[in-house]
Design a protein around this motif. Sequence first.
Motif, PDB file in Angstrom:
ATOM      1  N   GLY A  84      33.729   1.736  -8.888  1.00 24.54           N
ATOM      2  CA  GLY A  84      32.785   1.589  -9.984  1.00 24.54           C
ATOM      3  C   GLY A  84      33.210   2.365 -11.209  1.00 24.54           C
ATOM      4  O   GLY A  84      33.698   3.497 -11.102  1.00 24.54           O
ATOM      5  N   ILE A  85      33.000   1.778 -12.378  1.00 27.75           N
ATOM      6  CA  ILE A  85      33.375   2.398 -13.646  1.00 27.75           C
ATOM      7  C   ILE A  85      32.154   2.463 -14.551  1.00 27.75           C
ATOM      8  O   ILE A  85      31.488   1.446 -14.783  1.00 27.75           O
ATOM      9  CB  ILE A  85      34.492   1.604 -14.341  1.00 27.75           C
ATOM     10  CG1 ILE A  85      35.773   1.636 -13.495  1.00 27.75           C
ATOM     11  CG2 ILE A  85      34.763   2.142 -15.737  1.00 27.75           C
ATOM     12  CD1 ILE A  85      36.849   0.698 -13.981  1.00 27.75           C
ATOM     13  N   CYS A  86      31.835   3.653 -15.047  1.00 29.60           N
ATOM     14  CA  CYS A  86      30.750   3.885 -15.998  1.00 29.60           C
ATOM     15  C   CYS A  86      29.434   3.372 -15.410  1.00 29.60           C
ATOM     16  O   CYS A  86      28.951   3.930 -14.442  1.00 29.60           O
ATOM     17  CB  CYS A  86      31.104   3.242 -17.338  1.00 29.60           C
ATOM     18  SG  CYS A  86      30.216   3.927 -18.747  1.00 29.60           S
ATOM     19  N   TYR A  87      28.851   2.327 -15.973  1.00 27.18           N
ATOM     20  CA  TYR A  87      27.639   1.747 -15.384  1.00 27.18           C
ATOM     21  C   TYR A  87      27.842   1.427 -13.899  1.00 27.18           C
ATOM     22  O   TYR A  87      26.933   1.610 -13.075  1.00 27.18           O
ATOM     23  CB  TYR A  87      27.243   0.487 -16.154  1.00 27.18           C
ATOM     24  CG  TYR A  87      26.372  -0.470 -15.392  1.00 27.18           C
ATOM     25  CD1 TYR A  87      24.999  -0.267 -15.289  1.00 27.18           C
ATOM     26  CD2 TYR A  87      26.933  -1.586 -14.757  1.00 27.18           C
ATOM     27  CE1 TYR A  87      24.200  -1.152 -14.570  1.00 27.18           C
ATOM     28  CE2 TYR A  87      26.142  -2.471 -14.043  1.00 27.18           C
ATOM     29  CZ  TYR A  87      24.781  -2.249 -13.952  1.00 27.18           C
ATOM     30  OH  TYR A  87      24.005  -3.123 -13.232  1.00 27.18           O
ATOM     31  N   GLY A  88      29.045   0.954 -13.549  1.00 30.41           N
ATOM     32  CA  GLY A  88      29.328   0.629 -12.155  1.00 30.41           C
ATOM     33  C   GLY A  88      29.232   1.831 -11.243  1.00 30.41           C
ATOM     34  O   GLY A  88      28.684   1.757 -10.130  1.00 30.41           O
ATOM     35  N   ALA A  89      29.755   2.971 -11.688  1.00 28.86           N
ATOM     36  CA  ALA A  89      29.647   4.205 -10.903  1.00 28.86           C
ATOM     37  C   ALA A  89      28.191   4.640 -10.788  1.00 28.86           C
ATOM     38  O   ALA A  89      27.747   5.127  -9.742  1.00 28.86           O
ATOM     39  CB  ALA A  89      30.483   5.307 -11.547  1.00 28.86           C
ATOM     40  N   GLN A  90      27.437   4.465 -11.871  1.00 27.25           N
ATOM     41  CA  GLN A  90      26.021   4.821 -11.858  1.00 27.25           C
ATOM     42  C   GLN A  90      25.248   3.935 -10.879  1.00 27.25           C
ATOM     43  O   GLN A  90      24.349   4.408 -10.174  1.00 27.25           O
ATOM     44  CB  GLN A  90      25.446   4.695 -13.264  1.00 27.25           C
ATOM     45  CG  GLN A  90      26.051   5.669 -14.266  1.00 27.25           C
ATOM     46  CD  GLN A  90      25.804   5.256 -15.699  1.00 27.25           C
ATOM     47  OE1 GLN A  90      25.008   4.367 -15.976  1.00 27.25           O
ATOM     48  NE2 GLN A  90      26.504   5.898 -16.628  1.00 27.25           N
ATOM     49  N   GLN A  91      25.622   2.668 -10.802  1.00 30.68           N
ATOM     50  CA  GLN A  91      24.979   1.759  -9.856  1.00 30.68           C
ATOM     51  C   GLN A  91      25.223   2.202  -8.409  1.00 30.68           C
ATOM     52  O   GLN A  91      24.320   2.172  -7.574  1.00 30.68           O
ATOM     53  CB  GLN A  91      25.509   0.326 -10.043  1.00 30.68           C
ATOM     54  CG  GLN A  91      24.784  -0.493 -11.074  1.00 30.68           C
ATOM     55  CD  GLN A  91      23.438  -1.006 -10.574  1.00 30.68           C
ATOM     56  OE1 GLN A  91      22.520  -0.233 -10.306  1.00 30.68           O
ATOM     57  NE2 GLN A  91      23.319  -2.319 -10.480  1.00 30.68           N
ATOM     58  N   ILE A  92      26.446   2.606  -8.114  1.00 31.91           N
ATOM     59  CA  ILE A  92      26.746   3.095  -6.767  1.00 31.91           C
ATOM     60  C   ILE A  92      25.917   4.339  -6.469  1.00 31.91           C
ATOM     61  O   ILE A  92      25.302   4.471  -5.406  1.00 31.91           O
ATOM     62  CB  ILE A  92      28.246   3.407  -6.619  1.00 31.91           C
ATOM     63  CG1 ILE A  92      29.090   2.152  -6.827  1.00 31.91           C
ATOM     64  CG2 ILE A  92      28.534   4.007  -5.246  1.00 31.91           C
ATOM     65  CD1 ILE A  92      30.586   2.431  -6.965  1.00 31.91           C
ATOM     66  N   ALA A  93      25.913   5.273  -7.420  1.00 29.87           N
ATOM     67  CA  ALA A  93      25.169   6.525  -7.221  1.00 29.87           C
ATOM     68  C   ALA A  93      23.688   6.259  -7.016  1.00 29.87           C
ATOM     69  O   ALA A  93      23.049   6.859  -6.135  1.00 29.87           O
ATOM     70  CB  ALA A  93      25.394   7.457  -8.406  1.00 29.87           C
ATOM     71  N   LYS A  94      23.117   5.364  -7.795  1.00 29.10           N
ATOM     72  CA  LYS A  94      21.684   5.059  -7.652  1.00 29.10           C
ATOM     73  C   LYS A  94      21.410   4.403  -6.303  1.00 29.10           C
ATOM     74  O   LYS A  94      20.389   4.694  -5.661  1.00 29.10           O
ATOM     75  CB  LYS A  94      21.213   4.159  -8.797  1.00 29.10           C
ATOM     76  CG  LYS A  94      19.686   3.989  -8.834  1.00 29.10           C
ATOM     77  CD  LYS A  94      19.247   3.260 -10.084  1.00 29.10           C
ATOM     78  CE  LYS A  94      17.739   3.070 -10.108  1.00 29.10           C
ATOM     79  NZ  LYS A  94      17.004   4.332 -10.356  1.00 29.10           N
ATOM     80  N   THR A  95      22.311   3.533  -5.865  1.00 24.71           N
ATOM     81  CA  THR A  95      22.162   2.914  -4.546  1.00 24.71           C
ATOM     82  C   THR A  95      22.111   3.977  -3.458  1.00 24.71           C
ATOM     83  O   THR A  95      21.395   3.833  -2.459  1.00 24.71           O
ATOM     84  CB  THR A  95      23.329   1.946  -4.282  1.00 24.71           C
ATOM     85  OG1 THR A  95      23.365   0.942  -5.298  1.00 24.71           O
ATOM     86  CG2 THR A  95      23.187   1.270  -2.930  1.00 24.71           C
ATOM     87  N   LEU A  96      22.850   5.066  -3.661  1.00 28.72           N
ATOM     88  CA  LEU A  96      22.915   6.150  -2.685  1.00 28.72           C
ATOM     89  C   LEU A  96      21.800   7.189  -2.883  1.00 28.72           C
ATOM     90  O   LEU A  96      21.835   8.258  -2.283  1.00 28.72           O
ATOM     91  CB  LEU A  96      24.288   6.827  -2.767  1.00 28.72           C
ATOM     92  CG  LEU A  96      25.441   5.964  -2.242  1.00 28.72           C
ATOM     93  CD1 LEU A  96      26.794   6.544  -2.661  1.00 28.72           C
ATOM     94  CD2 LEU A  96      25.372   5.835  -0.727  1.00 28.72           C
ATOM     95  N   GLY A  97      20.832   6.861  -3.730  1.00 32.73           N
ATOM     96  CA  GLY A  97      19.662   7.717  -3.870  1.00 32.73           C
ATOM     97  C   GLY A  97      19.740   8.751  -4.971  1.00 32.73           C
ATOM     98  O   GLY A  97      18.875   9.632  -5.052  1.00 32.73           O
TER      99      GLY A  97
END
Length: 229
Positions: A84-97
């Motif tokens: 994940g890059i930028c927004y993509g990394a944030q999406q992963i992090a949010k998925t993980l709580g």
Amino acid sequence: MRINILQHSPNEGPGFIKHWAIKNNHEIFVYHPYHFNGILPTPAETDLLVILGGAMSPNDEIFWIKKERLLIQELLDRNIPIFGICYGAQQIAKTLGCQISKAPNKEVGWAPVQLESSIIKGIPKYMTVLHWHEDTFEIPEEAELLFRGNLLVNQGFLLRNVIGLQFHLETTESGLTEMVINDFLFPISSNALNQTPKDILTNKFPLENKNIISTLLDYIARWNDDSLA
């Protein structure tokens, strides 16, 4: 290997990720959920998922943003590599709580980051990278801080075969021009890096970033090898 790429802006394409995939004879499928009513790949047809940046936030109440996180969760459950890059990394992090919030410093332009982990070999200790963000993520539980910055600590994380980067290594020289000419207002408002669009375009382009992102992708793609797991 089939690489599915989620692109969220017409001017933020896969760049050097596409170069890496072609070099390694991988199949590439690019999806545009922001434009085509949330069309996404299925987990069964995904060997590696790439989630690119965009102007949206994981906190936005948009159906396809939530749908993306369902896909991310299923891939995490299946141990499928994700980048994940930028927004993509944030999406992963949010998925993980994790919480996604406004960063204390909006960063747009070129600035250094520092490698914080010794797990992935062949990455330089310091590098100059492209920043284009005003949000930030928490580091997911059990993940390792991969990169830190001077103004924003959480610049990247590693969780087994999942990597999230707040900054952009994938952007090519032509891709950078496309970003700047289309989103030129973003750097000139409250930018802690104090770089104008002209500054960003005339900065010496760090071609070594192509090799760095290739090394990161090699790692997660081969993570299940006995030598890496």
